[in-house]
Design a protein around this motif. Structure first.
Motif, PDB file in Angstrom:
ATOM      1  N   UNK A 346       0.816  -1.212   0.000  1.00  0.00           N
ATOM      2  CA  UNK A 346       0.000   0.000   0.000  1.00  0.00           C
ATOM      3  C   UNK A 346       0.850   1.263   0.000  1.00  0.00           C
ATOM      4  N   UNK A 347       2.148   1.108  -0.228  1.00  0.00           N
ATOM      5  CA  UNK A 347       2.999   2.275  -0.433  1.00  0.00           C
ATOM      6  C   UNK A 347       3.271   3.095   0.803  1.00  0.00           C
ATOM      7  N   UNK A 348       3.641   2.435   1.911  1.00  0.00           N
ATOM      8  CA  UNK A 348       4.021   3.143   3.139  1.00  0.00           C
ATOM      9  C   UNK A 348       5.495   2.873   3.407  1.00  0.00           C
ATOM     10  N   UNK A 349       6.261   3.936   3.623  1.00  0.00           N
ATOM     11  CA  UNK A 349       7.702   3.797   3.791  1.00  0.00           C
ATOM     12  C   UNK A 349       8.060   3.424   5.227  1.00  0.00           C
ATOM     13  N   UNK A 350       9.279   2.904   5.413  1.00  0.00           N
ATOM     14  CA  UNK A 350       9.800   2.586   6.738  1.00  0.00           C
ATOM     15  C   UNK A 350      10.543   3.812   7.266  1.00  0.00           C
ATOM     16  N   UNK A 351      10.104   4.393   8.390  1.00  0.00           N
ATOM     17  CA  UNK A 351      10.728   5.629   8.894  1.00  0.00           C
ATOM     18  C   UNK A 351      12.232   5.502   9.048  1.00  0.00           C
ATOM     19  N   UNK A 352      12.937   6.556   8.634  1.00  0.00           N
ATOM     20  CA  UNK A 352      14.398   6.688   8.690  1.00  0.00           C
ATOM     21  C   UNK A 352      15.113   5.849   7.636  1.00  0.00           C
ATOM     22  N   UNK A 353      14.541   4.720   7.204  1.00  0.00           N
ATOM     23  CA  UNK A 353      15.268   3.783   6.349  1.00  0.00           C
ATOM     24  C   UNK A 353      14.949   3.937   4.860  1.00  0.00           C
ATOM     25  N   UNK A 354      13.688   4.036   4.500  1.00  0.00           N
ATOM     26  CA  UNK A 354      13.320   4.109   3.087  1.00  0.00           C
ATOM     27  C   UNK A 354      13.877   5.374   2.446  1.00  0.00           C
ATOM     28  N   UNK A 355      14.307   5.251   1.186  1.00  0.00           N
ATOM     29  CA  UNK A 355      14.840   6.403   0.464  1.00  0.00           C
ATOM     30  C   UNK A 355      13.740   7.438   0.251  1.00  0.00           C
ATOM     31  N   UNK A 356      14.093   8.687   0.384  1.00  0.00           N
ATOM     32  CA  UNK A 356      13.128   9.764   0.172  1.00  0.00           C
ATOM     33  C   UNK A 356      13.463  10.958   1.028  1.00  0.00           C
ATOM     34  N   UNK A 357      13.928  12.019   0.401  1.00  0.00           N
ATOM     35  CA  UNK A 357      14.369  13.196   1.150  1.00  0.00           C
ATOM     36  C   UNK A 357      13.277  13.841   1.976  1.00  0.00           C
ATOM     37  N   UNK A 358      12.086  14.035   1.377  1.00  0.00           N
ATOM     38  CA  UNK A 358      11.022  14.745   2.093  1.00  0.00           C
ATOM     39  C   UNK A 358      10.555  13.949   3.304  1.00  0.00           C
ATOM     40  N   UNK A 359      10.414  12.623   3.156  1.00  0.00           N
ATOM     41  CA  UNK A 359       9.938  11.820   4.284  1.00  0.00           C
ATOM     42  C   UNK A 359      10.955  11.796   5.414  1.00  0.00           C
ATOM     43  N   UNK A 360      12.255  11.745   5.089  1.00  0.00           N
ATOM     44  CA  UNK A 360      13.295  11.736   6.126  1.00  0.00           C
ATOM     45  C   UNK A 360      13.297  13.055   6.895  1.00  0.00           C
ATOM     46  N   UNK A 361      13.235  14.163   6.171  1.00  0.00           N
ATOM     47  CA  UNK A 361      13.238  15.480   6.826  1.00  0.00           C
ATOM     48  C   UNK A 361      12.024  15.630   7.732  1.00  0.00           C
ATOM     49  N   UNK A 362      10.850  15.167   7.253  1.00  0.00           N
ATOM     50  CA  UNK A 362       9.635  15.313   8.057  1.00  0.00           C
ATOM     51  C   UNK A 362       9.669  14.431   9.311  1.00  0.00           C
ATOM     52  N   UNK A 363      10.275  13.250   9.219  1.00  0.00           N
ATOM     53  CA  UNK A 363      10.413  12.409  10.406  1.00  0.00           C
ATOM     54  C   UNK A 363      11.266  13.124  11.446  1.00  0.00           C
ATOM     55  N   UNK A 364      12.347  13.756  11.003  1.00  0.00           N
ATOM     56  CA  UNK A 364      13.207  14.469  11.942  1.00  0.00           C
ATOM     57  C   UNK A 364      12.524  15.709  12.520  1.00  0.00           C
ATOM     58  N   UNK A 365      11.662  16.352  11.739  1.00  0.00           N
ATOM     59  CA  UNK A 365      10.884  17.465  12.295  1.00  0.00           C
ATOM     60  C   UNK A 365       9.973  16.966  13.420  1.00  0.00           C
ATOM     61  N   UNK A 366       9.398  15.778  13.233  1.00  0.00           N
ATOM     62  CA  UNK A 366       8.586  15.171  14.296  1.00  0.00           C
ATOM     63  C   UNK A 366       9.437  14.870  15.521  1.00  0.00           C
ATOM     64  N   UNK A 367      10.651  14.385  15.289  1.00  0.00           N
ATOM     65  CA  UNK A 367      11.582  14.135  16.391  1.00  0.00           C
ATOM     66  C   UNK A 367      11.864  15.435  17.140  1.00  0.00           C
ATOM     67  N   UNK A 368      12.021  16.534  16.403  1.00  0.00           N
ATOM     68  CA  UNK A 368      12.244  17.832  17.023  1.00  0.00           C
ATOM     69  C   UNK A 368      11.088  18.250  17.922  1.00  0.00           C
ATOM     70  N   UNK A 369       9.849  17.939  17.507  1.00  0.00           N
ATOM     71  CA  UNK A 369       8.680  18.238  18.340  1.00  0.00           C
ATOM     72  C   UNK A 369       8.745  17.489  19.664  1.00  0.00           C
ATOM     73  N   UNK A 370       9.068  16.197  19.588  1.00  0.00           N
ATOM     74  CA  UNK A 370       9.162  15.384  20.803  1.00  0.00           C
ATOM     75  C   UNK A 370      10.266  15.926  21.711  1.00  0.00           C
ATOM     76  N   UNK A 371      11.403  16.283  21.135  1.00  0.00           N
ATOM     77  CA  UNK A 371      12.498  16.820  21.940  1.00  0.00           C
ATOM     78  C   UNK A 371      12.131  18.164  22.560  1.00  0.00           C
TER      79      UNK A 371
END
Length: 388
Positions: A346-371
């Motif tokens: 169904x086309x869902x990427x694995x966080x941090x691992x799957x290739x994709x610049x936008x998804x990686x940056x957005x995961x880290x933005x979420x990490x920034x929120x938690x921090x």
């Protein structure tokens, strides 16, 4: 500068950020191996991953110093910006405006959720996911203790349903499922009663079944075949649609305890091994031990996210962390389920691992929120007690 860095690391959750960075480092290593064995050794995807990960870490650190309460209260600003980028893709498909293509179909599956800018692609739904977590957390915080009142509950359900419907219309049902999962978990965290939730679940199942019976065209033909391919993978009529998952299952099964090794030209070919099926490639290359290491890292990050939620000084911070946890959790479950052939592709990427610049940056933005929530809790020095 070094003094500031040491002071920041003493206050911030350095272990949390370190686990994320280890995941990114492993991702780059695996992508380099995939590109050497399957893509001719150009290393373009690994290079993008390095740049996106470094940018993401920098944004996570900067974001952690921003008050999450201010971000939540600024919801009209980021909601308008993010959904203002999503909505055009609902109606414009592969429309060129100068050097930008709106509603770009990146995968050739009628998923028009992308923008193509020059040679790069960007999925605005990833940015909208962060806005969705912030706005729903703010909404739940506003109605704390009154979530189950009919009008409040109706408005909350609309808050969840409208973004899910918009992403579905885009054609990205995988992301729509993640949005729905985030909404359900956050509603529970915000105080939704279990009897109401069970009644809603029963109504949703009944309604969804009736909708599929009366309007089977709501699922695209290939989507229905992907569901059948999981239920009956040995059916020869579904050999083409099941090919990707069959190869992934074969790769996982032949990985053994320690794997076949990275950078091997004779490694098993897995379609889309750099994106949705990177976990299968990793399990083949690094074996059972490598696959378990990835799970430990990802679930360690999720556990640390929930730990920050528990220690939050307010309900808003707790809800934001719960939303980030839900996003990571559902993406991991769906992606790994696809790789293990227990869920349809169904086309869902694995966080941090799957290739994709936008998804990686957005995961880290979420990490920034938690921090950010964690730093606020530490500054409160002992005032971070569980909210009754």
């Amino acid at each position: 500068m070094l003094t500031l860095a040491r002071r920041y690391l003493r206050r911030a959750d350095a272990l949390y950020l370190a686990m994320c960075m280890v995941c990114s480092a492993l991702s780059v290593l695996v992508l380099m191996s995939v590109e050497r064995s399957q893509l001719g050794g150009a290393y373009s995807k690994a290079s993008v991953q390095v740049i996106a990960s470094l940018l993401g870490v920098m944004l996570a650190v900067i974001g952690s110093t921003v008050d999450y309460r201010a971000l939540a209260h600024a919801w009209p600003l980021h909601a308008v910006v993010t959904w203002g980028m999503v909505l055009p893709t609902l109606f414009l498909h592969n429309v060129r405006a100068g050097f930008v293509v709106i509603g770009y179909d990146a995968g050739g599956t009628s998923n028009y959720s992308w923008y193509k800018i020059g040679g790069m692609t960007f999925q605005p739904a990833e940015l909208a996911k962060i806005s969705f977590i912030l706005t729903l957390a703010w909404h739940l915080d506003r109605v704390r203790g009154k979530v189950n009142r009919p009008l409040n509950l109706l408005l909350l359900l609309l808050h969840v349903a409208l973004p899910v419907a918009a992403i579905h219309i885009q054609g990205d049902d995988g992301t729509a499922l993640v949005f729905a999962g985030i909404g359900v978990v956050m509603l529970f965290a915000g105080g939704l009663s279990i009897p109401l939730a069970l009644g809603g679940l029963a109504a949703a199942i009944a309604g969804g079944t009736a909708l599929l019976i009366t309007n089977p065209g709501i699922l695209k033909g290939y989507q229905f075949q992907r569901i059948l391919a999981v239920l009956t993978p040995e059916d020869p009529a579904l050999s083409d649609i099941a090919y990707q998952q069959n190869k992934a299952a074969m790769a996982i099964g032949t990985g053994g305890l320690t794997g076949q090794g990275l950078f091997r030209d004779e490694s098993i070919f897995i379609p889309n091994a750099w994106n949705d099926f990177i976990y299968s490639y990793l399990a083949n290359a690094a074996g059972f031990l490598g696959a378990i290491l990835v799970l430990v890292l990802l679930f360690g990050i999720m556990a640390r996210t929930l730990r920050t939620a528990y220690r939050s000084v307010d309900l808003l911070g707790r809800l934001i962390c719960t939303g980030v946890f839900a996003a990571l959790f559902w993406q991991c479950i769906i992606n790994i389920g696809m790789n293990l052939q227990v869920l349809p592709v169904i086309g869902v990427t694995l966080p941090f691992f799957s290739a994709g610049g936008s998804s990686v940056v957005m995961v880290y933005l979420s990490v920034g929120l938690v921090m950010s929530v964690g730093l606020t809790s530490r500054r409160s020095a002992g005032l971070a007690v569980p909210i009754e």
